[in-house]
Design an enzyme around this catalytic site. Structure first.
Site, PDB file in Angstrom:
ATOM      1  N   GLU A   1       0.992  -1.465  -0.163  1.00 57.99           N
ATOM      2  CA  GLU A   1      -0.223   0.057  -0.281  1.00 57.99           C
ATOM      3  C   GLU A   1       1.055   1.446   0.190  1.00 57.99           C
ATOM      4  OE1 GLU A   1      -3.115   1.087   2.921  1.00 57.99           O
ATOM      5  OE2 GLU A   1      -3.307  -1.122   2.958  1.00 57.99           O
TER       6      GLU A   1
ATOM      7  N   ASP B   1      -5.626  10.393   9.604  1.00 56.77           N
ATOM      8  CA  ASP B   1      -3.926   9.074   9.898  1.00 56.77           C
ATOM      9  C   ASP B   1      -3.434   9.960  11.006  1.00 56.77           C
ATOM     10  OD1 ASP B   1      -3.832   8.541   7.286  1.00 56.77           O
ATOM     11  OD2 ASP B   1      -1.911  10.605   6.842  1.00 56.77           O
TER      12      ASP B   1
END
Lengths: 268, 409
Positions: A51, A62
């Site tokens: 990824e 995040d």
């Protein structure tokens, strides 16, 4: 066809009777060349799917470790085209599938059609877009499908059963289960058993779909998921890149070592 | 794109939460889908619940101090010549700004949801100050996210927040201002939404937050409507309502009751930044590209990579690269006109208003609105009524203003 390559990767792993190991690192962290080396090292250390984060500064998903990586890449001047170049270069020598994980504004700014075209030319197999939920993403997902790119729908612990069924009904061959309510890289706050219970529910509804489990998985817990389809480790790797930079060590080597260890733990 | 009459602006979105089919929405991580659905259901129920409305009105009156004054600025009108200038003195609300309305409503909703913990973002510090004030009043644990740069330049409000028992979390990422505070607050809520409620400090973020905030600040125009009728006996034929626009919460509230009156001009004033700077926090005025920020589609200041660009303004409260979907919609339908004022113009306006009116001492945010009033009033006839929303008090800016004007305090 790229999408069938992603499916084939999952099938190969299944034949080996293990779960696929996915890694997440931010593309371009800390720079183009090192990032490419990190991908190569990850692939050589046995990761099944990579990824690649196409980071966004004003992201809302995040955790700290990935924010640090994103900040390093962006402040180093990394652009979306640089990420595609890294992937294209990587794919020249490696078969390992690459999935882009990003935020909607990055795709909007690039242009949806152009983004897909570029994914095809650089051999990207799939796209995860954190802040583009079902059903708003359906038009874009359809365009991906038409171009043999897997658009990976996200599911989470509070996705209720109706919504889960609807999403799975529209989903392509692969989905992503966010294992807990948090940003990336926080301590796992639900038990592995609870995560697997939810994973089994997803598999019961859609036995044919591959389900990636992500968020909070580390070397300590990865073995719990060896009977699932796939799991992702991200923040731990980003943290390792930060540590390597701070200690003037080689991030590609260190991340590679970590991936070997994860692979071993997931397969044992 | 068309504005409908007789339907509240906050309800003119489609089933996916987009105004005009493209502004707003819920571009959020799947982890926030459930709490947003829960909040949406609860809010739709509460806004039709008479006991909740009574409770809201009680606290607006007794805690926030509604109605705030509506006064004519006689001296300023005389000084400028031309239009008659009035002022809605929202800065006299508890805490010194309009942010109290949203804070009270979110605290009441938090309690109805059975949650005891509330978190919010803040730029100038007003939203955080009012939320921590309301949280103290309603016995809620409170956490405020604030960019490190804002923590420094708005230390007076930080002091207030801490006095009210809130935990102030300085946010070090990115530009260390409001944009980063909102991102961090949303990340926090992603983790804590089972126990905690989130208050977005302006009419930005996913659709439900835009709606709750504008529904709350609508109190400004609701009470002003009565004040206007008392003053003029009718709705003036030629009236202009000027408000500063950062996220856009005070303008949304100040205009809400007047949107259906075509003869009333709505003017939004964005932050033009320092003269000569290109970092304007004026996405509407400059027609920035459309993008996704904090879960909603809007005009947003960004580069060709979709990265949010830093803005620069003397006023922390206007220093936001995006803008409410409501204002994007009002701009696109042509209902409101948007312009900008520079830091220097805002400072001059602050001085002129304070010197002439005393009682009115606008913070740097509404000083931008006054700058536009000062610019246009002399060219207009005395039959024109200009109303400026003085939505914040200058006390929190005294350090910045004094420094800029060369005073020592």
């Amino acid at each position: 066809m790229t999408s069938s390559s992603l499916i084939k990767s999952f099938e190969r792993v299944k034949e080996d009777n293990r779960a696929a190991l996915l890694t997440y690192t931010v593309g371009g962290d800390p720079d183009k060349k090192t990032s490419l080396n990190i991908f190569k090292s990850i692939a050589e250390s046995g990761a099944d799917i990579i990824e690649c984060g196409l980071g966004h500064g004003a992201n809302i998903g995040d955790g700290g470790a990935i924010q640090d990586s994103t900040y390093r890449a962006l402040s180093g001047g990394i652009k979306t085209d640089d990420i595609f170049e890294i992937i294209e270069d990587f794919k020249k020598d490696y078969e390992t599938d690459v999935i882009i994980m990003t935020y909607q504004n990055k795709i909007m700014a690039y242009g949806e059609e152009d983004f897909i075209k570029k994914c095809i030319s650089s051999k990207v197999s799939g796209i995860i877009c954190v802040d583009w939920p079902w059903p708003l993403n359906l038009d874009f997902a359809k365009k991906c499908k038409e171009n043999s790119i897997v658009f990976i729908q996200l599911l989470c612990p509070t996705t209720n059963e109706d919504r889960l069924k609807n999403i799975l009904n529209d989903a392509h061959e692969v989905v992503y289960y966010i294992s807990m309510l948090s940003t990336t890289g926080q301590k796992l706050k639900v038990s592995s058993d609870e995560i697997k219970k939810r994973f089994n529910l997803i598999k019961k509804i859609s036995p044919d779909k591959k389900c990636i489990i992500g968020f909070g998985i580390t070397a300590d817990t990865i073995n719990d998921f060896k009977d699932t389809d796939a799991c992702v480790v991200g923040s731990a790797l980003c943290r390792e890149i930060t540590r390597s930079i701070n200690e003037e060590l080689n991030p590609a080597t260190n991340v590679g070592n970590m991936v070997s260890d994860l692979k071993q733990k997931l397969s044992s | 794109m068309k504005l409908e009459k007789g339907i509240p602006l906050i309800d003119q979105h489609d089933e996916n939460g987009y105004w005009g089919g493209k502004f707003g929405g819920n571009q959020i991580a799947e982890s926030l889908n459930y709490p947003i659905e829960e909040l949406t259901r609860e809010f739709e129920k509460l806004r039709n619940d008479e006991t909740f409305i009574a409770e809201r009105d009680y606290y607006f009156k007794n805690f926030v101090g509604a109605p705030t004054p509506f006064i004519k600025l006689e001296n300023l009108t005389k000084h400028l010549g031309g239009a008659q200038i009035y002022c809605k003195l929202v800065s006299k609300a508890t805490g010194g700004a309009h942010k109290a309305y949203n804070a009270v409503v979110h605290s009441l909703i938090c309690k109805r949801l059975g949650k005891t913990y509330i978190g919010g973002d803040t730029g100038a510090g007003y939203a955080g100050k009012m939320l921590s004030m309301a949280a103290a009043k309603f016995n809620l644990k409170c956490k405020i996210f604030m960019g490190t740069k804002d923590v420094e330049r708005q230390s007076i409000n930080v002091f207030s927040m801490r006095s009210y028992g809130a935990e102030v979390v300085p946010v070090n990422s990115g530009s260390q201002t409001l944009v980063d505070a909102v991102s961090e607050c949303m990340r926090w809520w992603t983790s804590e939404n089972e126990e905690a409620h989130m208050c977005v400090g302006s009419t930005v973020g996913p659709t439900i937050f835009v709606k709750i905030c504008a529904w709350s600040t609508a109190q400004i125009s609701r009470e002003m409507r009565k004040q206007v009728m008392d003053e003029f006996g009718e709705v003036p034929k030629d009236m202009k309502l000027i408000n500063c626009v950062g996220g856009g919460s005070s303008a949304a509230g100040f205009w809400n009751e007047w949107i259906d009156y075509d003869n009333i001009e709505l003017i939004g004033v964005e932050a033009g930044g320092p003269e000569g700077s290109s970092k304007h926090a004026a996405p509407l005025t400059n027609e920035s590209p459309i993008g996704v920020l904090h879960g909603a589609t809007q005009y947003v200041i960004q580069d060709d990579q979709g990265e949010i660009e830093e803005t620069e303004s003397i006023s922390a409260g206007l220093d936001y690269p995006g803008v409410s979907p409501l204002h994007c919609f009002l701009k696109e339908t042509g209902r409101a006109r948007y312009t900008s004022a520079s830091d220097e113009e805002a400072l001059e306006a602050f001085q002129l208003v304070s010197k002439n009116e005393g009682f009115v001492s606008p913070s740097l945010e509404p000083s931008h609105a006054f700058a536009e009033a000062i610019k246009i009033a002399p060219k207009l006839s005395k039959d024109t009524i200009i109303v400026v929303d003085s939505c914040g008090d200058s006390a929190k800016d005294s350090k910045i203003i004094a420094e800029r004007l060369g005073y020592k305090i």
